[in-house]
Design a protein around this motif. Sequence first.
Motif, short mmCIF file in Angstrom:
data_model
loop_
_atom_site.label_atom_id
_atom_site.label_comp_id
_atom_site.label_asym_id
_atom_site.label_seq_id
_atom_site.Cartn_x
_atom_site.Cartn_y
_atom_site.Cartn_z
N THR A 42 -7.25 -110.86 -138.12
CA THR A 42 -7.75 -112.23 -138.19
C THR A 42 -7.49 -112.81 -139.58
N SER A 44 -4.96 -114.72 -140.81
CA SER A 44 -4.29 -116.00 -141.05
C SER A 44 -5.32 -117.11 -141.25
N SER A 45 -4.88 -118.19 -141.83
CA SER A 45 -5.77 -119.32 -142.10
C SER A 45 -6.27 -119.97 -140.81
N ARG A 46 -5.60 -119.71 -139.70
CA ARG A 46 -6.03 -120.30 -138.42
C ARG A 46 -7.39 -119.77 -137.96
N TRP A 47 -7.79 -118.62 -138.48
CA TRP A 47 -9.08 -118.06 -138.11
C TRP A 47 -10.22 -118.65 -138.94
N LYS A 58 -13.88 -116.62 -137.14
CA LYS A 58 -13.31 -115.39 -137.71
C LYS A 58 -14.25 -114.21 -137.46
N LYS A 129 -7.69 -115.14 -129.89
CA LYS A 129 -6.38 -115.12 -130.55
C LYS A 129 -5.49 -116.23 -130.01
N ARG A 131 -6.56 -119.06 -128.81
CA ARG A 131 -7.10 -120.30 -129.37
C ARG A 131 -6.68 -120.47 -130.82
N ALA A 132 -6.64 -119.39 -131.58
CA ALA A 132 -6.25 -119.45 -132.99
C ALA A 132 -4.81 -119.89 -133.14
N GLY A 133 -3.99 -119.58 -132.16
CA GLY A 133 -2.57 -119.92 -132.22
C GLY A 133 -2.22 -121.30 -131.70
N LYS A 137 -0.16 -126.32 -137.44
CA LYS A 137 -0.66 -125.59 -138.61
C LYS A 137 -0.30 -126.37 -139.86
#
Length: 139
Positions: A42, A44-47, A58, A129, A131-133, A137
């Motif tokens: 987890t 990456s900044s997306r979390w 996160k 995961k 959803r995070a993607g 970005k």
Amino acid sequence: MQITPEMIAAFRADPLMKAFVDATKWPDAVITEALCEADTETGSSRWGALELTCCNFKWRGMKYYAAHWLSTNFGSLGAGGTPNPEARLNVAEKSVGDESISYRVPQMMDAGTDWLTYTNYGQQFYRLKKRAGMGAKAV
């Protein structure tokens, strides 16, 4: 990230993680290792940033991944058992009469994603995961 005693306590306190409450069966060192693995997944900044609250994206991802990692590596035996070295693979089977065949099916999904579908915890992590993607970005 430094895995703190507060993080371990918060992981054990989650009602969905009751399987990992027993500190004898699941020592802090093993929970720490699982949370460390979860932090890298987890990362990456997306979390988003980590906060030990129930609605933090996160933290939810870390808990689900850690629980999945513990479950798939040790099962219900706990950390005192021997880690399971076998990987689960996508398999298809066909039986006709007294003959049967099983074979690996790589088209279903990649092995890393397939591994996440092995437990409910992993499926929940996989959902987060995805959803995070989603979305754009900021760079």
